[in-house]
Motif scaffolding. Structure first.
Motif, PDB file in Angstrom:
ATOM      1  N   PHE A  53      57.711  39.128  54.070  1.00 15.53           N
ATOM      2  CA  PHE A  53      57.819  39.879  52.830  1.00 15.53           C
ATOM      3  C   PHE A  53      57.347  38.844  51.801  1.00 15.53           C
ATOM      4  O   PHE A  53      57.494  37.741  51.947  1.00 15.53           O
ATOM      5  CB  PHE A  53      59.169  40.319  52.313  1.00 15.53           C
ATOM      6  N   GLU A  54      56.774  39.441  50.682  1.00 14.59           N
ATOM      7  CA  GLU A  54      56.702  38.476  49.316  1.00 14.59           C
ATOM      8  C   GLU A  54      57.271  39.229  48.262  1.00 14.59           C
ATOM      9  O   GLU A  54      57.696  40.431  48.290  1.00 14.59           O
ATOM     10  CB  GLU A  54      54.958  38.505  49.261  1.00 14.59           C
ATOM     11  N   GLY A  55      57.371  38.348  47.351  1.00 18.59           N
ATOM     12  CA  GLY A  55      57.977  38.717  46.065  1.00 18.59           C
ATOM     13  C   GLY A  55      56.815  38.724  44.962  1.00 18.59           C
ATOM     14  O   GLY A  55      56.463  37.477  44.620  1.00 18.59           O
ATOM     15  N   CYS A  71      61.507  26.596  39.768  1.00 21.98           N
ATOM     16  CA  CYS A  71      60.365  27.752  39.598  1.00 21.98           C
ATOM     17  C   CYS A  71      60.408  28.264  40.800  1.00 21.98           C
ATOM     18  O   CYS A  71      59.941  27.911  41.601  1.00 21.98           O
ATOM     19  CB  CYS A  71      58.941  27.143  39.043  1.00 21.98           C
ATOM     20  N   GLY A  72      59.865  29.675  40.635  1.00 18.34           N
ATOM     21  CA  GLY A  72      59.509  30.728  41.484  1.00 18.34           C
ATOM     22  C   GLY A  72      59.091  32.069  40.756  1.00 18.34           C
ATOM     23  O   GLY A  72      59.266  31.957  39.650  1.00 18.34           O
ATOM     24  N   THR A  73      58.445  32.859  41.492  1.00 16.16           N
ATOM     25  CA  THR A  73      57.898  33.935  41.129  1.00 16.16           C
ATOM     26  C   THR A  73      58.898  34.787  40.332  1.00 16.16           C
ATOM     27  O   THR A  73      58.683  35.268  39.051  1.00 16.16           O
ATOM     28  CB  THR A  73      57.694  35.101  42.234  1.00 16.16           C
ATOM     29  N   LEU A  74      60.298  34.789  40.773  1.00 13.63           N
ATOM     30  CA  LEU A  74      61.420  35.685  40.136  1.00 13.63           C
ATOM     31  C   LEU A  74      62.226  34.724  38.903  1.00 13.63           C
ATOM     32  O   LEU A  74      62.139  35.343  38.004  1.00 13.63           O
ATOM     33  CB  LEU A  74      62.573  36.202  41.200  1.00 13.63           C
ATOM     34  N   ASP A  75      62.448  33.532  39.155  1.00 19.45           N
ATOM     35  CA  ASP A  75      62.814  32.866  38.254  1.00 19.45           C
ATOM     36  C   ASP A  75      61.799  32.336  37.188  1.00 19.45           C
ATOM     37  O   ASP A  75      62.585  31.856  36.192  1.00 19.45           O
ATOM     38  CB  ASP A  75      63.368  31.584  39.040  1.00 19.45           C
ATOM     39  N   GLU A  76      60.698  32.261  37.585  1.00 19.81           N
ATOM     40  CA  GLU A  76      59.559  31.938  36.643  1.00 19.81           C
ATOM     41  C   GLU A  76      59.900  30.402  36.617  1.00 19.81           C
ATOM     42  O   GLU A  76      60.112  29.950  37.327  1.00 19.81           O
ATOM     43  CB  GLU A  76      59.524  32.705  35.032  1.00 19.81           C
ATOM     44  N   VAL A  77      60.143  30.004  35.194  1.00 20.28           N
ATOM     45  CA  VAL A  77      60.539  28.443  35.091  1.00 20.28           C
ATOM     46  C   VAL A  77      61.974  28.584  34.339  1.00 20.28           C
ATOM     47  O   VAL A  77      61.813  29.076  33.335  1.00 20.28           O
ATOM     48  CB  VAL A  77      59.456  27.658  34.224  1.00 20.28           C
ATOM     49  N   ARG A  78      62.940  27.910  35.302  1.00 15.23           N
ATOM     50  CA  ARG A  78      64.257  27.994  34.473  1.00 15.23           C
ATOM     51  C   ARG A  78      64.651  26.731  34.384  1.00 15.23           C
ATOM     52  O   ARG A  78      64.668  25.696  35.572  1.00 15.23           O
ATOM     53  CB  ARG A  78      65.148  28.757  35.160  1.00 15.23           C
ATOM     54  N   ILE A  79      65.294  26.234  33.076  1.00 12.78           N
ATOM     55  CA  ILE A  79      65.936  24.936  33.160  1.00 12.78           C
ATOM     56  C   ILE A  79      66.991  24.769  33.553  1.00 12.78           C
ATOM     57  O   ILE A  79      67.975  26.057  33.756  1.00 12.78           O
ATOM     58  CB  ILE A  79      65.940  24.753  31.504  1.00 12.78           C
TER      59      ILE A  79
END
Ligand SMILES: Cc1ncc(COP(=O)(O)O)c(C=O)c1O
Length: 327
Positions: A37-39, A257-265
């Motif tokens: 699968f992909e997200g 960083c990831g598709t769902l998290d976007e960029v998170r500190i």
């Protein structure tokens, strides 16, 4: 999870009512989670009234790679991936949602068991699309999990295989029990791998460090975008090297960083505060990434954003569902 599912799903080449997309309880996908699968995220750009999908072609190329890694029949997989590529814009238009979407193209074994030759198995494919939750802006707390990222010689971290995600269930439970937002997994060499859905970056002075793919890391599409942004927009040095656990606690900044998290500190690891309350590099990358997805800044690679023009306005899907996509 959803109180009310979206009305439409793309299944085996057609848009069908959500409840029509079914598999048998004894199917290989239901029993052993044999799917790849992909997200994807499709960002709504209100000025131009269109969605932009982040690196649609790269995601589907990775789906084909995952299918190859678990030896799904190649010709049938390639055919399904081509249909999924057309299915993504079709579904986006059909959902008629004037907001951001999360999409999950999936290829699975519907009939047949461990077989891998054409004719021995029947594949199915679908794309589920969900309105995304409101963005979480606050930095997150992490723990280092006692569970390990699966080594390449067990289930390759390069393949996004449904069954492999069982390996993130216990780390996430462990993190929740510790009162943290997320778990960072080490690999079987005891160096940092990734979270269950994002790559890990550390800021060390003027250098940004991230573990290499050989350390049990998915070839993340957001990871690639972030490396390009750091290098080309700010001239920062980015080094892919193994990261010992202890380095997490002394880094100037940590972010994922990831598709769902976007960029998170990441504000703390194992309750050790990181960065003293300011995270200039992570905050800068996060803002730039979100601006690019919102169409307010140009991407480094013009192929990053795949435009899907919208259907005529219809009922808003967001009004009919709640919760986050099933991870
Ligand atoms: C295990 C894992 N690591 C990292 C990522 C981030 O990858 P990407 O940026 O391609 O979404 C994901 C999400 O797909 C993932 O499942």
């Amino acid at each position: 999870m959803y109180e009310k599912a979206p009305e439409t799903i793309w299944w085996n080449g057609s848009l069908v009512p959500w409840d029509r997309a079914r598999v048998h309880v004894t199917s290989e996908v239901a029993m052993r989670g044999t799917n790849v699968f992909e997200g994807l995220r499709a960002y709504w750009q209100p000025e131009s009234e269109q969605h932009v999908v982040v690196h649609l072609h790269r995601h589907l190329a990775r789906l084909a790679q995952s299918a190859r890694l678990i030896r799904l029949p190649q010709a049938e997989s390639a055919e399904s991936v081509a249909r999924l590529l057309d299915g993504v814009p079709e579904l986006i238009r059909a959902l008629r949602h004037r907001g951001d979407l999360y999409l999950r193209p999936t290829l699975y074994i519907d009939e047949g068991r461990y077989g891998w030759r054409s004719g021995q198995v029947k594949l199915g494919c679908y794309i589920a699309g969900y309105p995304t939750d409101p963005r979480v802006d606050r930095p997150m707390s992490c723990v280092v999990s006692s569970w390990r990222r699966s080594p390449d010689l067990a289930v390759s971290p390069l393949a996004k295989v449904g069954a492999a995600y069982q390996a993130f269930r216990l780390p996430r439970i462990e993190a929740a029990m510790a009162g943290a937002d997320e778990a960072i997994l080490l690999n079987t060499n005891d160096t940092v791998a990734e979270t269950g859905g994002a790559a890990v970056f550390l800021v060390r002075g003027d250098t940004v460090v991230t573990p290499p793919l050989a350390d049990g890391v998915l070839d993340g599409i957001t990871r690639g975008i972030v490396i390009d942004l750091l290098r080309s927009r700010w001239g920062m040095k980015v080094v892919e090297r193994s990261v010992p656990r202890s380095e997490l606690y002394v880094a100037d900044e940590v972010f994922v960083c990831g598709t769902l998290d976007e960029v998170r500190i990441v504000s703390s690891v194992d309750a050790v505060p990181i960065g003293g309350g300011t995270w200039p590099v992570a905050e800068g990358v996060r803002a730039l990434y979100l601006d690019i997805c919102a169409g307010q800044q140009d991407p480094v690679d013009p192929a990053m954003l795949h435009t899907v023009s919208s259907a005529p306005p219809g009922p808003d899907l967001q009004d009919r569902s709640t919760g986050s996509p099933p991870l």
